[in-house]
Design an enzyme around this catalytic site. Structure first.
Site, PDB file in Angstrom:
ATOM      1  CE1 TYR A 142      10.094  11.797  20.849  1.00  0.00           C
ATOM      2  CE2 TYR A 142       8.261  11.226  19.414  1.00  0.00           C
ATOM      3  CZ  TYR A 142       8.924  11.096  20.616  1.00  0.00           C
ATOM      4  OH  TYR A 142       8.420  10.260  21.592  1.00  0.00           O
ATOM      5  CE  LYS A 146      11.036   8.270  21.500  1.00  0.00           C
ATOM      6  NZ  LYS A 146      11.439   7.555  22.733  1.00  0.00           N
TER       7      LYS A 146
END
Length: 235
Positions: A142, A146
């Site tokens: 994740y 990002k």
């Protein structure tokens, strides 16, 4: 830019931060297209529901064609599979996160950049995370997605500055949404993140640390990045 009188499109608008953004925008006097994979789940009175899966190119194109008056694009749709980079059994979670968090955001920026140019420049807001600044082991893939989206945001900002488009990155920490309902860490409310985001757009700010934890991490990134790595290792 002023929120009042603007025409906003919010992705991932059916819950959490997205729903709070729709509510805040309407309250401030904006027209709002509320986009979600299932538009029947949009329940905020006054919003215009739009079907949109940001990983589906045809739906992205159809959304742009249906919303030619947009002056504020808020790329809020995102996902987290809580996958480490090495210990995860497969790379499927990492692929899904990149498809939504990076490629979906890029697709929306590309589709709406010419629309914003025709509508006096406007603004793009990319909902990122403190994970774009610092990697946690349990959120390895994740965080990578990002961080990629942060690089994307900075590049889009450079490309679109000449057409007068403000490009904003938003970096909340833990937010009380369904995505992290299983976590017991201290959380901020979605409406706090929404309020900080809209205030930044009106002020012309390009980077938003929305809460105390995100501001602390940004400060450490600048003054003591080794401590951030040590904290992540302990966690």
């Amino acid at each position: 830019m002023k929120i009042s009188g603007s025409v906003a499109l919010v992705t991932g608008a059916n819950r959490g931060i997205g729903r709070a953004l729709v509510t805040g925008l309407l309250g401030a006097g904006a027209k709002v297209y509320a986009a979600a994979r299932d538009p029947s789940r949009i329940d905020v009175s006054g919003a215009v529901p739009v079907r949109l899966d940001v990983t589906d190119g045809a739906q992205v194109s159809a959304c742009a064609a249906a919303c030619p008056d947009v002056t504020l694009l808020i790329n809020n749709a995102g996902m987290a599979t809580f996958s480490p980079l090495i210990a995860a059994p497969t790379m499927e979670g990492a692929r899904q996160e990149m498809e939504v968090n990076y490629f979906g955001t890029l697709a929306m920026c590309r589709a709406f950049a010419p629309i914003l140019a025709k509508n006096a420049g406007g603004a793009i807001v990319n909902m990122l995370s403190v994970a774009s600044w610092s990697t946690g082991g349990q959120l390895g893939s994740y965080s990578a997605s990002k961080m990629a989206a942060l690089g994307l945001t900075r590049g889009v900002r450079i490309e679109l500055r000449a057409q007068g488009t403000l490009v904003v990155s938003v970096h909340p920490s833990w937010v009380a949404t369904d995505m992290i309902a299983h976590m017991t860490a201290g959380k901020v409310e979605p409406d706090e993140v929404a309020a900080a985001t809209l205030a930044a757009v009106e002020a012309g700010e390009e980077e938003v640390a929305t809460d105390e934890r995100s501001r602390r991490i940004r400060a450490l990134l600048r003054t003591d990045p080794e401590k951030l790595q040590a904290d992540a290792q302990r966690a």
